[in-house]
Design a protein around this motif. Structure first.
Motif, PDB file in Angstrom:
ATOM      1  N   VAL A  37       5.843 -19.114 -30.671  1.00  0.00           N
ATOM      2  CA  VAL A  37       5.655 -18.906 -32.202  1.00  0.00           C
ATOM      3  C   VAL A  37       6.517 -19.128 -33.044  1.00  0.00           C
ATOM      4  CG1 VAL A  37       3.394 -17.491 -32.091  1.00  0.00           C
ATOM      5  CG2 VAL A  37       5.767 -16.390 -32.468  1.00  0.00           C
ATOM      6  N   ARG A  38       6.741 -19.849 -34.261  1.00  0.00           N
ATOM      7  CA  ARG A  38       7.739 -20.008 -35.060  1.00  0.00           C
ATOM      8  C   ARG A  38       8.446 -18.692 -35.711  1.00  0.00           C
ATOM      9  NH1 ARG A  38       4.383 -24.580 -35.793  1.00  0.00           N
ATOM     10  NH2 ARG A  38       5.320 -26.497 -35.348  1.00  0.00           N
ATOM     11  N   ASP A  39       7.658 -18.013 -36.299  1.00  0.00           N
ATOM     12  CA  ASP A  39       7.959 -16.634 -36.780  1.00  0.00           C
ATOM     13  C   ASP A  39       7.367 -15.429 -36.244  1.00  0.00           C
ATOM     14  OD1 ASP A  39       8.216 -14.579 -38.628  1.00  0.00           O
ATOM     15  OD2 ASP A  39       8.292 -16.198 -40.319  1.00  0.00           O
ATOM     16  N   ILE A  40       8.104 -14.756 -35.483  1.00  0.00           N
ATOM     17  CA  ILE A  40       7.559 -13.613 -34.766  1.00  0.00           C
ATOM     18  C   ILE A  40       6.909 -12.549 -35.636  1.00  0.00           C
ATOM     19  CG2 ILE A  40       9.766 -12.415 -34.419  1.00  0.00           C
ATOM     20  CD1 ILE A  40       7.138 -12.702 -31.623  1.00  0.00           C
ATOM     21  N   ALA A  41       7.697 -12.281 -36.975  1.00  0.00           N
ATOM     22  CA  ALA A  41       7.119 -11.333 -37.757  1.00  0.00           C
ATOM     23  C   ALA A  41       5.719 -11.890 -38.461  1.00  0.00           C
ATOM     24  CB  ALA A  41       8.018 -10.918 -39.067  1.00  0.00           C
ATOM     25  N   ARG A  42       5.497 -13.113 -38.837  1.00  0.00           N
ATOM     26  CA  ARG A  42       4.334 -13.594 -39.325  1.00  0.00           C
ATOM     27  C   ARG A  42       3.133 -13.543 -38.480  1.00  0.00           C
ATOM     28  NH1 ARG A  42       4.165 -19.778 -40.992  1.00  0.00           N
ATOM     29  NH2 ARG A  42       4.322 -19.810 -38.862  1.00  0.00           N
ATOM     30  N   ALA A  43       3.457 -14.115 -37.261  1.00  0.00           N
ATOM     31  CA  ALA A  43       2.730 -14.056 -36.227  1.00  0.00           C
ATOM     32  C   ALA A  43       2.254 -12.684 -35.681  1.00  0.00           C
ATOM     33  CB  ALA A  43       3.127 -14.930 -35.039  1.00  0.00           C
ATOM     34  N   THR A  44       3.075 -11.808 -35.486  1.00  0.00           N
ATOM     35  CA  THR A  44       2.611 -10.125 -35.250  1.00  0.00           C
ATOM     36  C   THR A  44       1.789  -9.818 -36.225  1.00  0.00           C
ATOM     37  OG1 THR A  44       4.767 -10.316 -33.888  1.00  0.00           O
ATOM     38  CG2 THR A  44       3.555  -8.220 -34.918  1.00  0.00           C
ATOM     39  N   ALA A  45       2.230 -10.152 -37.763  1.00  0.00           N
ATOM     40  CA  ALA A  45       1.259  -9.362 -38.687  1.00  0.00           C
ATOM     41  C   ALA A  45      -0.120 -10.172 -38.508  1.00  0.00           C
ATOM     42  CB  ALA A  45       1.879  -9.850 -40.054  1.00  0.00           C
ATOM     43  N   PHE A  46      -0.275 -11.362 -38.269  1.00  0.00           N
ATOM     44  CA  PHE A  46      -1.632 -12.217 -37.868  1.00  0.00           C
ATOM     45  C   PHE A  46      -2.497 -11.537 -36.840  1.00  0.00           C
ATOM     46  CE2 PHE A  46      -4.106 -15.280 -35.841  1.00  0.00           C
ATOM     47  CZ  PHE A  46      -5.059 -15.508 -36.801  1.00  0.00           C
ATOM     48  N   TYR A  47      -1.793 -11.263 -35.735  1.00  0.00           N
ATOM     49  CA  TYR A  47      -2.519 -10.930 -34.655  1.00  0.00           C
ATOM     50  C   TYR A  47      -2.646  -9.531 -34.663  1.00  0.00           C
ATOM     51  CZ  TYR A  47      -2.177 -15.476 -32.367  1.00  0.00           C
ATOM     52  OH  TYR A  47      -2.236 -16.877 -31.974  1.00  0.00           O
ATOM     53  N   LEU A  48      -2.065  -8.718 -35.225  1.00  0.00           N
ATOM     54  CA  LEU A  48      -2.290  -7.197 -35.579  1.00  0.00           C
ATOM     55  C   LEU A  48      -3.910  -6.869 -36.113  1.00  0.00           C
ATOM     56  CD1 LEU A  48       1.057  -5.561 -36.588  1.00  0.00           C
ATOM     57  CD2 LEU A  48      -0.544  -4.931 -34.463  1.00  0.00           C
ATOM     58  N   LYS A  49      -3.864  -7.982 -37.285  1.00  0.00           N
ATOM     59  CA  LYS A  49      -5.149  -7.738 -37.898  1.00  0.00           C
ATOM     60  C   LYS A  49      -6.244  -8.717 -37.297  1.00  0.00           C
ATOM     61  CE  LYS A  49      -2.498  -7.574 -42.319  1.00  0.00           C
ATOM     62  NZ  LYS A  49      -2.034  -8.320 -43.433  1.00  0.00           N
ATOM     63  N   ALA A  50      -6.170  -9.611 -36.826  1.00  0.00           N
ATOM     64  CA  ALA A  50      -6.992 -10.545 -36.277  1.00  0.00           C
ATOM     65  C   ALA A  50      -7.773 -10.060 -34.917  1.00  0.00           C
ATOM     66  CB  ALA A  50      -6.644 -12.006 -35.822  1.00  0.00           C
ATOM     67  N   LEU A  51      -6.801  -9.240 -33.949  1.00  0.00           N
ATOM     68  CA  LEU A  51      -7.320  -8.773 -32.743  1.00  0.00           C
ATOM     69  C   LEU A  51      -7.768  -7.420 -32.943  1.00  0.00           C
ATOM     70  CD1 LEU A  51      -4.601 -10.513 -30.424  1.00  0.00           C
ATOM     71  CD2 LEU A  51      -6.718 -11.105 -30.986  1.00  0.00           C
ATOM     72  N   LYS A  52      -7.293  -6.721 -33.783  1.00  0.00           N
ATOM     73  CA  LYS A  52      -7.954  -5.465 -34.095  1.00  0.00           C
ATOM     74  C   LYS A  52      -9.340  -5.272 -33.987  1.00  0.00           C
ATOM     75  CE  LYS A  52      -7.768  -1.025 -36.896  1.00  0.00           C
ATOM     76  NZ  LYS A  52      -7.256  -0.538 -38.247  1.00  0.00           N
ATOM     77  N   PRO A  53     -10.358  -5.953 -34.330  1.00  0.00           N
ATOM     78  CA  PRO A  53     -11.857  -6.025 -34.056  1.00  0.00           C
ATOM     79  C   PRO A  53     -12.236  -6.058 -32.660  1.00  0.00           C
ATOM     80  CG  PRO A  53     -11.571  -7.208 -36.022  1.00  0.00           C
ATOM     81  CD  PRO A  53      -9.823  -7.003 -35.435  1.00  0.00           C
ATOM     82  N   LEU A  54     -11.370  -6.744 -31.823  1.00  0.00           N
ATOM     83  CA  LEU A  54     -11.795  -6.820 -30.381  1.00  0.00           C
ATOM     84  C   LEU A  54     -10.939  -5.624 -29.747  1.00  0.00           C
ATOM     85  CD1 LEU A  54     -11.034 -10.618 -30.178  1.00  0.00           C
ATOM     86  CD2 LEU A  54     -13.134  -9.305 -30.823  1.00  0.00           C
ATOM     87  N   GLY A  55     -10.551  -4.469 -30.066  1.00  0.00           N
ATOM     88  CA  GLY A  55     -10.001  -3.424 -29.527  1.00  0.00           C
ATOM     89  C   GLY A  55      -8.681  -3.929 -28.827  1.00  0.00           C
ATOM     90  N   ILE A  56      -7.979  -4.914 -29.514  1.00  0.00           N
ATOM     91  CA  ILE A  56      -6.517  -5.402 -28.997  1.00  0.00           C
ATOM     92  C   ILE A  56      -5.450  -4.971 -29.808  1.00  0.00           C
ATOM     93  CG2 ILE A  56      -5.315  -7.355 -28.129  1.00  0.00           C
ATOM     94  CD1 ILE A  56      -7.858  -8.645 -27.494  1.00  0.00           C
ATOM     95  N   GLY A  57      -4.530  -4.389 -29.219  1.00  0.00           N
ATOM     96  CA  GLY A  57      -3.389  -3.900 -30.282  1.00  0.00           C
ATOM     97  C   GLY A  57      -1.943  -4.162 -29.778  1.00  0.00           C
ATOM     98  N   LEU A  58      -1.088  -3.959 -30.412  1.00  0.00           N
ATOM     99  CA  LEU A  58       0.365  -4.048 -30.021  1.00  0.00           C
ATOM    100  C   LEU A  58       0.828  -3.011 -29.252  1.00  0.00           C
ATOM    101  CD1 LEU A  58       3.047  -5.379 -30.679  1.00  0.00           C
ATOM    102  CD2 LEU A  58       3.456  -3.708 -32.217  1.00  0.00           C
ATOM    103  N   ILE A  59       1.143  -3.500 -27.789  1.00  0.00           N
ATOM    104  CA  ILE A  59       1.820  -2.523 -26.793  1.00  0.00           C
ATOM    105  C   ILE A  59       3.176  -2.425 -26.656  1.00  0.00           C
ATOM    106  CG2 ILE A  59       1.057  -2.232 -24.270  1.00  0.00           C
ATOM    107  CD1 ILE A  59      -1.364  -2.048 -25.730  1.00  0.00           C
ATOM    108  N   MET A  60       3.705  -3.947 -26.622  1.00  0.00           N
ATOM    109  CA  MET A  60       5.050  -3.724 -26.315  1.00  0.00           C
ATOM    110  C   MET A  60       5.913  -4.679 -27.110  1.00  0.00           C
ATOM    111  SD  MET A  60       6.872  -4.493 -22.568  1.00  0.00           S
ATOM    112  CE  MET A  60       5.854  -3.106 -21.928  1.00  0.00           C
TER     113      MET A  60
END
Length: 129
Positions: free
Chosen positions: A9-32
């Motif tokens: 990804v180009r910007d880890i902070a931006r991508a992390t913020a996106f995936y934290l929100k987008a994957l939450k409904p699927l039960g997927i979260g930040l692990i490491m």
């Protein structure tokens, strides 16, 4: 069977913020989170469930025109719908609203969004309504 997958990804902070929100409904979260000093490249973030990261993003060079398609399993059609709404709210772009895709099979219910780097991210449920 795939154990894990990673993509730049180009910007880890931006991508992390996106995936934290987008994957939450699927039960997927930040692990490491792994700092650049340990990767030998840019920082990396692992998303997953039950303490196991299986989807990794790492800050690095993203080749123009090179995009990835990742499909996440959803437990229900409602979870697909929730993923789609959360991903759009997090800044994703529509790439296919939730719905049946019978050209794959009769119960294929999926939704597609483009992440901030243009990757095609999908949630799919294979079960009946």
């Amino acid at each position: 069977m795939i154990d894990h997958i990673g993509m730049p990804v180009r910007d880890i902070a931006r991508a992390t913020a996106f995936y934290l929100k987008a994957l939450k409904p699927l039960g997927i979260g930040l692990i490491m989170e792994v700092p650049a000093e340990l990767t030998g490249n840019g920082p990396a973030v692992g998303f997953g469930a039950e303490g196991k990261p299986f989807f990794w993003i790492g800050e690095g060079q993203v080749a123009e025109g090179s995009h990835v398609h990742v499909a996440f399993a959803a437990s229900s059609r409602a979870a697909v719908d929730a993923f789609y709404q959360a991903a759009l709210a997090a800044g994703g772009k529509d790439n296919g609203a939730p719905g049946l895709r019978p050209h794959y099979h009769a119960n294929y219910y999926g939704a597609f969004v483009l992440d901030p780097d243009g990757n095609n991210i999908e949630a799919v449920c294979h079960g009946p309504a």
